[in-house]
Design a protein around this motif. Sequence first.
Motif, PDB file in Angstrom:
ATOM      1  N   UNK A   1      -1.248  13.957  -2.778  1.00  0.00           N
ATOM      2  CA  UNK A   1      -0.895  12.545  -2.631  1.00  0.00           C
ATOM      3  C   UNK A   1       0.616  12.385  -2.488  1.00  0.00           C
ATOM      4  N   UNK A   2       1.368  13.231  -3.176  1.00  0.00           N
ATOM      5  CA  UNK A   2       2.832  13.187  -3.096  1.00  0.00           C
ATOM      6  C   UNK A   2       3.323  13.465  -1.687  1.00  0.00           C
ATOM      7  N   UNK A   3       2.632  14.340  -0.975  1.00  0.00           N
ATOM      8  CA  UNK A   3       3.026  14.664   0.397  1.00  0.00           C
ATOM      9  C   UNK A   3       2.954  13.447   1.313  1.00  0.00           C
ATOM     10  N   UNK A   4       2.103  12.485   0.963  1.00  0.00           N
ATOM     11  CA  UNK A   4       1.913  11.282   1.778  1.00  0.00           C
ATOM     12  C   UNK A   4       2.708  10.078   1.255  1.00  0.00           C
ATOM     13  N   UNK A   5       3.337  10.229   0.089  1.00  0.00           N
ATOM     14  CA  UNK A   5       4.059   9.111  -0.528  1.00  0.00           C
ATOM     15  C   UNK A   5       5.229   8.674   0.340  1.00  0.00           C
ATOM     16  N   UNK A   6       5.549   7.403   0.272  1.00  0.00           N
ATOM     17  CA  UNK A   6       6.696   6.872   1.006  1.00  0.00           C
ATOM     18  C   UNK A   6       7.974   7.555   0.549  1.00  0.00           C
ATOM     19  N   UNK A   7       8.104   7.757  -0.765  1.00  0.00           N
ATOM     20  CA  UNK A   7       9.298   8.394  -1.313  1.00  0.00           C
ATOM     21  C   UNK A   7       8.988   9.009  -2.674  1.00  0.00           C
ATOM     22  N   UNK A   8       9.815   9.972  -3.034  1.00  0.00           N
ATOM     23  CA  UNK A   8       9.759  10.569  -4.366  1.00  0.00           C
ATOM     24  C   UNK A   8      11.148  10.438  -4.983  1.00  0.00           C
ATOM     25  N   UNK A   9      11.173   9.917  -6.200  1.00  0.00           N
ATOM     26  CA  UNK A   9      12.418   9.810  -6.949  1.00  0.00           C
ATOM     27  C   UNK A   9      12.438  10.973  -7.943  1.00  0.00           C
ATOM     28  N   UNK A  10      13.360  11.896  -7.741  1.00  0.00           N
ATOM     29  CA  UNK A  10      13.472  13.069  -8.605  1.00  0.00           C
ATOM     30  C   UNK A  10      14.393  12.735  -9.770  1.00  0.00           C
ATOM     31  N   UNK A  11      13.866  12.847 -10.976  1.00  0.00           N
ATOM     32  CA  UNK A  11      14.641  12.550 -12.179  1.00  0.00           C
ATOM     33  C   UNK A  11      14.858  13.829 -12.978  1.00  0.00           C
ATOM     34  N   UNK A  12      15.587  13.688 -14.039  1.00  0.00           N
ATOM     35  CA  UNK A  12      15.767  14.794 -14.970  1.00  0.00           C
ATOM     36  C   UNK A  12      14.864  14.656 -16.176  1.00  0.00           C
TER      37      UNK A  12
ATOM     38  N   UNK B   1       0.793  -1.225   0.000  1.00  0.00           N
ATOM     39  CA  UNK B   1       0.000   0.000   0.000  1.00  0.00           C
ATOM     40  C   UNK B   1       0.824   1.273   0.000  1.00  0.00           C
ATOM     41  N   UNK B   2       2.128   1.175   0.275  1.00  0.00           N
ATOM     42  CA  UNK B   2       2.981   2.360   0.197  1.00  0.00           C
ATOM     43  C   UNK B   2       3.130   2.795  -1.253  1.00  0.00           C
ATOM     44  N   UNK B   3       3.319   4.103  -1.439  1.00  0.00           N
ATOM     45  CA  UNK B   3       3.452   4.653  -2.786  1.00  0.00           C
ATOM     46  C   UNK B   3       4.799   5.322  -2.982  1.00  0.00           C
ATOM     47  N   UNK B   4       5.306   5.187  -4.199  1.00  0.00           N
ATOM     48  CA  UNK B   4       6.522   5.874  -4.616  1.00  0.00           C
ATOM     49  C   UNK B   4       6.191   6.657  -5.875  1.00  0.00           C
ATOM     50  N   UNK B   5       6.759   7.835  -5.980  1.00  0.00           N
ATOM     51  CA  UNK B   5       6.526   8.678  -7.153  1.00  0.00           C
ATOM     52  C   UNK B   5       7.812   8.766  -7.951  1.00  0.00           C
ATOM     53  N   UNK B   6       7.705   8.476  -9.229  1.00  0.00           N
ATOM     54  CA  UNK B   6       8.784   8.732 -10.172  1.00  0.00           C
ATOM     55  C   UNK B   6       8.455  10.087 -10.778  1.00  0.00           C
ATOM     56  N   UNK B   7       9.220  11.102 -10.398  1.00  0.00           N
ATOM     57  CA  UNK B   7       8.886  12.488 -10.711  1.00  0.00           C
ATOM     58  C   UNK B   7       9.755  13.045 -11.824  1.00  0.00           C
ATOM     59  N   UNK B   8       9.120  13.790 -12.723  1.00  0.00           N
ATOM     60  CA  UNK B   8       9.874  14.425 -13.794  1.00  0.00           C
ATOM     61  C   UNK B   8      10.639  15.629 -13.255  1.00  0.00           C
ATOM     62  N   UNK B   9      11.442  16.228 -14.106  1.00  0.00           N
ATOM     63  CA  UNK B   9      12.305  17.321 -13.692  1.00  0.00           C
ATOM     64  C   UNK B   9      11.581  18.579 -13.261  1.00  0.00           C
ATOM     65  N   UNK B  10      10.321  18.731 -13.624  1.00  0.00           N
ATOM     66  CA  UNK B  10       9.555  19.914 -13.248  1.00  0.00           C
ATOM     67  C   UNK B  10       8.761  19.733 -11.956  1.00  0.00           C
ATOM     68  N   UNK B  11       8.690  18.515 -11.449  1.00  0.00           N
ATOM     69  CA  UNK B  11       7.887  18.237 -10.265  1.00  0.00           C
ATOM     70  C   UNK B  11       8.555  18.839  -9.026  1.00  0.00           C
TER      71      UNK B  11
END
Length: 142
Positions: free
Chosen positions: A114-125, A23-33
Amino acid sequence: MLRGIPSILSPELLKTLMEMGHGDEIILADGNFPAASHAKRLIRSDGHSIPDLLQAIIPLFPLDHATEHPAVVMSLLPADPTPEVWEVYRGLIRPHESRFTDFGYVERFSFYERALKAFAIVATGDKSFKGNLILKKGVVRD
């Protein structure tokens, strides 16, 4: 280094994927996120694209089929074109997740909440239009 682990997956990212529970969430985030201002745990993966990371992660990461949409993207505005990268994501997810039908679509500011509650955010380029992707972790069954 280990055999069979794609080198794009940093030790920090592998540790995070292992620590995540059902149930944990991870975000794969683009460079503008706004990753740094939204993350409980921020993992830097600058210089990498989301499709390359997804290709490495999805064989290791079970999606949560207890929820209707275990993979979520940011919904479009009326004038927005459909992002080409979404079809790339579908093509990477489907071979590993036979029950995956399509994404959930979340309005931009709801996505940020939802991102504020995510387990982690992966910041990409990544520079893809609407490239952000949420993955909800499922369970491994033998």
